[in-house]
Design a protein around this motif. Structure first.
Motif, PDB file in Angstrom:
ATOM      1  N   CYS A   1       5.951   2.878   1.119  1.00 22.28           N
ATOM      2  CA  CYS A   1       5.155   1.708   0.746  1.00 22.28           C
ATOM      3  C   CYS A   1       5.060   0.783   1.953  1.00 22.28           C
TER       4      CYS A   1
ATOM      5  N   TYR B   1       4.528   1.581  -8.388  1.00 20.61           N
ATOM      6  CA  TYR B   1       4.442   2.925  -7.809  1.00 20.61           C
ATOM      7  C   TYR B   1       5.560   3.838  -8.323  1.00 20.61           C
TER       8      TYR B   1
ATOM      9  N   GLN C   1       0.838  -1.191   0.000  1.00 24.54           N
ATOM     10  CA  GLN C   1       0.000   0.000   0.000  1.00 24.54           C
ATOM     11  C   GLN C   1       0.876   1.246   0.000  1.00 24.54           C
ATOM     12  N   LEU C   2       0.530   2.217  -0.830  1.00 27.07           N
ATOM     13  CA  LEU C   2       1.222   3.499  -0.833  1.00 27.07           C
ATOM     14  C   LEU C   2       0.619   4.369   0.260  1.00 27.07           C
ATOM     15  N   ILE C   3       1.461   4.830   1.176  1.00 31.64           N
ATOM     16  CA  ILE C   3       0.995   5.585   2.344  1.00 31.64           C
ATOM     17  C   ILE C   3       0.866   7.060   2.007  1.00 31.64           C
ATOM     18  N   GLU C   4      -0.213   7.667   2.460  1.00 33.99           N
ATOM     19  CA  GLU C   4      -0.422   9.099   2.236  1.00 33.99           C
ATOM     20  C   GLU C   4       0.690   9.911   2.894  1.00 33.99           C
ATOM     21  N   ASN C   5       1.194  10.881   2.157  1.00 38.55           N
ATOM     22  CA  ASN C   5       2.263  11.727   2.692  1.00 38.55           C
ATOM     23  C   ASN C   5       1.756  12.489   3.910  1.00 38.55           C
ATOM     24  N   GLN C   6       2.551  12.452   4.978  1.00 31.95           N
ATOM     25  CA  GLN C   6       2.163  13.105   6.225  1.00 31.95           C
ATOM     26  C   GLN C   6       3.172  14.176   6.636  1.00 31.95           C
TER      27      GLN C   6
ATOM     28  N   ASP D   1       7.725  -1.137   6.283  1.00 30.98           N
ATOM     29  CA  ASP D   1       7.633  -0.030   5.339  1.00 30.98           C
ATOM     30  C   ASP D   1       8.903  -0.007   4.492  1.00 30.98           C
TER      31      ASP D   1
ATOM     32  N   GLU E   1       7.960  15.375  -0.764  1.00 31.57           N
ATOM     33  CA  GLU E   1       7.118  14.650  -1.719  1.00 31.57           C
ATOM     34  C   GLU E   1       7.915  13.712  -2.624  1.00 31.57           C
TER      35      GLU E   1
ATOM     36  N   LEU F   1       8.388   8.327  -1.345  1.00 30.78           N
ATOM     37  CA  LEU F   1       7.150   7.572  -1.276  1.00 30.78           C
ATOM     38  C   LEU F   1       7.330   6.446  -0.263  1.00 30.78           C
TER      39      LEU F   1
END
Length: 315
Positions: A22, A57, A8-13, A29, A17, A20
């Motif tokens: 994963c 990705y 799963q690609l994790i939303e940037n927090q 991760d 940028e 990425l």
């Protein structure tokens, strides 16, 4: 732990940028670093399927002549068992398998030998038997660009400094990206703590933690910790081992024997329960019981064994 083929690609927090994150279930991760010159996969997860998802990705960023690179932070299964996607045999008349997506895999010069150990083959066979849907296609594939000491990748806009951070394993590397003040710690630090597998690895691991904590980093990302853990986790890991050392030294000063057998309850021996060695915060208490009991005891035992070696040296 049951494994999954999903990534799963994790939303940037809040991190840059160009990184990425994963995530493979609750296991690990991994990271993709996008630079002007290279797209860098940091680790290849657990099998060719998860490595392929990682590449998917990365694919939109492989434009304008950007080259694919792969890094193994170390040779553990959850970091390198997808390597075969990127490195294969040269084509020969008998049809030897060729990598689907050829790319250099950069890793420690100590890593290839780990794929050749009999116990590694035994472990892979066991995993294939237990979870064939996940591990049946795995073929041991060591890194093919071997490095020793510090190694630097000039990505144009970003520099990737590969730093030796042994302790968890002797072939372990972490990454520092100075332009964005970011550390990818891999397994050099974890929540609740990184695991030293040998007494000799313990001082190395603590030195590695100190090295990473000394870097001018605002962002620190880990393979086995929440993405929100931040730089503080490095300091908490350091404090954890400092606490264990203090408790062990106090017990030695009170006259405990350092001749330990497998039946010795080291946590009772040195009066060092998990709860007194970690921060009093929810994240540290909501970990698998293994880390509070057997895992913690393993670290305390390693500390006592290291102190025993130290005592022999001083004599």
């Amino acid at each position: 732990m049951a494994h999954t083929n999903e990534l799963q690609l994790i939303e940037n927090q809040g991190w840059d940028e160009r990184i990425l994150v994963c995530r493979n279930g609750k296991l690990v991760d991994t990271f993709i670093v996008v630079t002007d010159r290279f797209v860098v996969l940091v680790d290849t997860v657990i099998n060719p399927q998860t490595a392929a998802q990682m590449l998917e990705y990365a694919q939109p960023h492989l434009v304008n002549g950007c080259q694919l690179l792969v890094i193994n932070t170390h040779a553990d299964y959850d970091h390198s068992w997808g390597n075969q996607l990127f490195v294969g045999e040269k084509p020969v008349p008998d049809g030897a398998e060729v990598a689907l997506h050829p790319a250099p895999i950069i890793g420690s010069h100590l890593s290839p030998a780990k794929f050749q150990k009999p116990e590694a083959a035994t472990y892979l066979a066991k995993m294939k038997e237990l979870e064939p849907e996940v591990f049946s296609e795995v073929v041991f594939t060591p890194p093919n660009m071997l490095i020793q000491d510090k190694f630097v990748i000039d990505g144009g806009d970003l520099t990737l400094e590969l730093l030796p951070t042994p302790g968890h394993t002797d072939d372990h590397y972490s990454l520092f990206l100075p332009e964005i003040e970011t550390v990818l710690a891999a397994d050099a630090a974890e929540l609740p703590y990184p695991m030293a597998r040998t007494p000799d690895g313990l001082p190395q691991m603590r030195e590695s933690l100190a090295k990473l904590a000394a870097l001018p980093a605002e962002t620190v990302l880990y393979c086995h910790a929440p993405v929100t853990a931040g730089r503080q986790l490095l300091l908490d890991n350091i404090a954890y081992f400092n606490t264990i050392e203090a408790q062990c030294r106090a017990a030695v000063a009170q006259g405990i024997s350092l001749e330990l057998d497998e039946e010795t309850d080291v946590l009772e021996l040195v009066d060092c329960p998990y709860e007194t060695a970690v921060p009093d915060a929810e994240a540290w208490q909501n970990v698998h019981d293994y880390y509070k009991t057997a895992g913690h005891a393993t670290q305390v035992r390693a500390m006592l064994q290291w102190l025993a070696q130290e005592n022999k040296t001083e004599r």
